[in-house]
Design an enzyme around this catalytic site. Structure first.
Site, PDB file in Angstrom:
ATOM      1  N   GLN A 190      29.532  -2.614  87.602  1.00  0.00           N
ATOM      2  CA  GLN A 190      29.062  -1.324  87.079  1.00  0.00           C
ATOM      3  C   GLN A 190      29.918  -0.213  87.691  1.00  0.00           C
ATOM      4  OE1 GLN A 190      26.785  -1.017  84.768  1.00  0.00           O
ATOM      5  NE2 GLN A 190      25.627  -2.926  84.821  1.00  0.00           N
ATOM      6  N   TYR A 217      23.757 -12.563  80.491  1.00  0.00           N
ATOM      7  CA  TYR A 217      24.821 -11.608  80.861  1.00  0.00           C
ATOM      8  C   TYR A 217      24.574 -11.068  82.280  1.00  0.00           C
ATOM      9  CZ  TYR A 217      24.523 -11.545  75.741  1.00  0.00           C
ATOM     10  OH  TYR A 217      24.403 -11.898  74.426  1.00  0.00           O
ATOM     11  N   ASN A 222      23.851  -8.636  89.802  1.00  0.00           N
ATOM     12  CA  ASN A 222      23.554  -7.234  90.085  1.00  0.00           C
ATOM     13  C   ASN A 222      22.072  -6.899  89.893  1.00  0.00           C
ATOM     14  OD1 ASN A 222      24.266  -4.400  90.455  1.00  0.00           O
ATOM     15  ND2 ASN A 222      24.047  -4.185  88.233  1.00  0.00           N
ATOM     16  N   GLU A 238      25.708 -16.467  82.394  1.00  0.00           N
ATOM     17  CA  GLU A 238      26.836 -15.545  82.298  1.00  0.00           C
ATOM     18  C   GLU A 238      28.063 -16.375  81.949  1.00  0.00           C
ATOM     19  OE1 GLU A 238      27.965 -12.201  83.127  1.00  0.00           O
ATOM     20  OE2 GLU A 238      29.925 -13.157  82.908  1.00  0.00           O
ATOM     21  N   ASP A 298      21.780  -7.711  79.338  1.00  0.00           N
ATOM     22  CA  ASP A 298      22.693  -6.586  79.607  1.00  0.00           C
ATOM     23  C   ASP A 298      24.049  -6.958  79.002  1.00  0.00           C
ATOM     24  OD1 ASP A 298      24.120  -4.457  80.619  1.00  0.00           O
ATOM     25  OD2 ASP A 298      24.103  -5.155  82.697  1.00  0.00           O
ATOM     26  N   CYS A 323      25.089  -0.528  76.928  1.00  0.00           N
ATOM     27  CA  CYS A 323      26.099   0.524  77.140  1.00  0.00           C
ATOM     28  C   CYS A 323      26.623   1.025  75.804  1.00  0.00           C
ATOM     29  CB  CYS A 323      27.247  -0.015  78.002  1.00  0.00           C
ATOM     30  SG  CYS A 323      28.051  -1.439  77.257  1.00  0.00           S
TER      31      CYS A 323
END
Ligand SMILES: C[S@@+](CC[C@H](N)C(=O)[O-])C[C@H]1O[C@@H](n2cnc3c(N)ncnc32)[C@H](O)[C@@H]1O
Length: 365
Positions: A190, A217, A222, A238, A298, A323
């Site tokens: 990030q 993901y 994190n 992931e 995410d 995002c």
């Protein structure tokens, strides 16, 4: 922002005081997502300058002189001598790095890009070359790293030369609780640390009546590691090999023992859940034994595939971090047939730009 390259540099696209940016982004979010959510949008503000802990620049050669470049707002490249968005530390190092490289032909020739990554433990600078690098560069790279008190990674096609062993670790402070996470120099991190901590804390507040968590993901863990303490068990997946390797180490570093990380693409995981394919990677784990009360996604800018949407629709609580407003809107059009949006957070990861990061909590009807 008092930047001398404003309006020429294509990196920033909003030219107004920060409080007006916040209003504009809130209006944008209400316009786009008002059809899915009638509650209040929570806005998480950022510093408007010096917030980026990772940044990439091109390098322009003009005879002996080299400069950093960004994309010009109207096409082509723009030479810049500073960027006010990068962290104070990166900001201070940038001119020093350029001046040191300018003095050394070996390091200067065929350099075409520079990447900065600041973690809590160290700053890593990656130098990108259009030439064959070999061990003869090691001394120059080590001297440069010593002079700037950073680590240097020089890369060209298939070759990596590192000044010293890397120890990229980030310390996250989530509501007073500290976590230490190992990062990879190549995989996703990030970009805005302060906002990242707010997002993780917000995601944690979305959790109640929990049993097991499924996360897609997950990167290097994190969200996973801080959130693992709110669940009985966690299954996190992931696609990036290096992220998963770090995620597994991050469990050990933070004393997490209820979490399994799997390197699988989202669609591979879907075929495993749909029993369409068998995977060797799953031979020691029964993915059907979990009781997932929450799913956290995410995804990259592209958002979720149809198969992921079809699958996650079956679960009670979905926490969607996005995002990209366009793909989020597209995906919510499907998810709102089975789920209601209960919470909507707007995280200003990218001040002075139109980009908006959103967090959405959806609950099944
Ligand atoms: C926006 S990042 C989020 C990472 C992590 N949640 C974090 O906060 O650092 C998206 C992640 O999705 C991973 N990714 C991209 N395509 C994928 C796919 N098809 N299946 C699974 N993971 C994927 C990337 O490697 C990246 O780590």
């Amino acid at each position: 922002m008092n930047c001398k390259h404003l309006k020429e540099c294509g990196s920033c696209t909003l030219f107004m005081p920060y409080d007006e940016q916040v209003k504009l982004k809130l209006d944008l979010v209400s316009e786009n997502f008002g059809e899915f959510y009638d509650g209040g949008f929570e806005f998480f503000t950022s510093n408007s300058t010096h917030y980026r802990t990772r940044a990439e620049f091109g390098i322009w050669h003009d005879n002996d002189k080299i400069s950093y470049t960004m994309n010009h707002a109207h096409g082509g490249k723009l030479c810049i001598d500073e960027c006010l968005k990068v962290s104070d530390k990166i900001f201070t190092i940038m001119p020093k790095l350029l001046s040191k490289i300018s003095e050394n032909d070996n390091l200067k020739q065929k350099l075409f890009g520079v990447e900065f990554l600041q973690s809590s433990s160290e700053v890593l600078i990656t130098l990108l070359y259009h030439k064959k690098l070999d061990e003869s560069y090691l001394n120059d790279i080590r001297n440069l790293a010593d002079a700037l008190e950073v680590k240097i990674l020089a890369r060209s096609r298939k070759v990596k030369i590192l000044s010293d062993e890397l120890d990229l670790k980030d310390e996250l402070n989530i509501n007073g609780k500290k976590f230490e996470l190992k990062l990879s120099e190549t995989a996703f991190t990030q970009p805005n640390k302060a906002i990242n901590e707010k997002m993780i804390s917000w995601a944690g507040e979305c959790v109640c009546d929990s049993d097991d968590l499924l996360e897609l993901y997950c990167g290097h863990g994190n969200f996973t590691i801080p959130l693992s303490f709110k669940f009985n068990r966690v299954l996190a997946t992931e696609i990036s090999k290096s992220s998963i390797a770090n995620a597994k180490q991050n469990c050990q570093i933070n004393g997490v023992s209820n979490t399994k990380f799997l390197r699988m693409s989202a669609d591979e995981l879907m075929s495993a859940f749909n029993k369409e394919r068998e995977f060797n990677r799953l031979k020691d784990i029964d993915i059907f034994d979990y009781n997932f009360t929450h799913v956290l996604v995410d995804p990259p800018r592209a958002g979720l595939s149809k198969s992921v949407i079809e699958f996650i629709k079956n679960y009670e609580n979905i926490i969607y971090i996005s995002c990209c407003m366009d793909s989020l809107k597209r995906d919510l059009k499907h998810l709102n047939k089975t789920h209601k949006v209960l919470k909507f957070g707007v995280f200003d990861q990218f001040a002075n730009t139109h980009h908006v990061e959103c967090g959405v909590l959806l609950k099944r009807f």
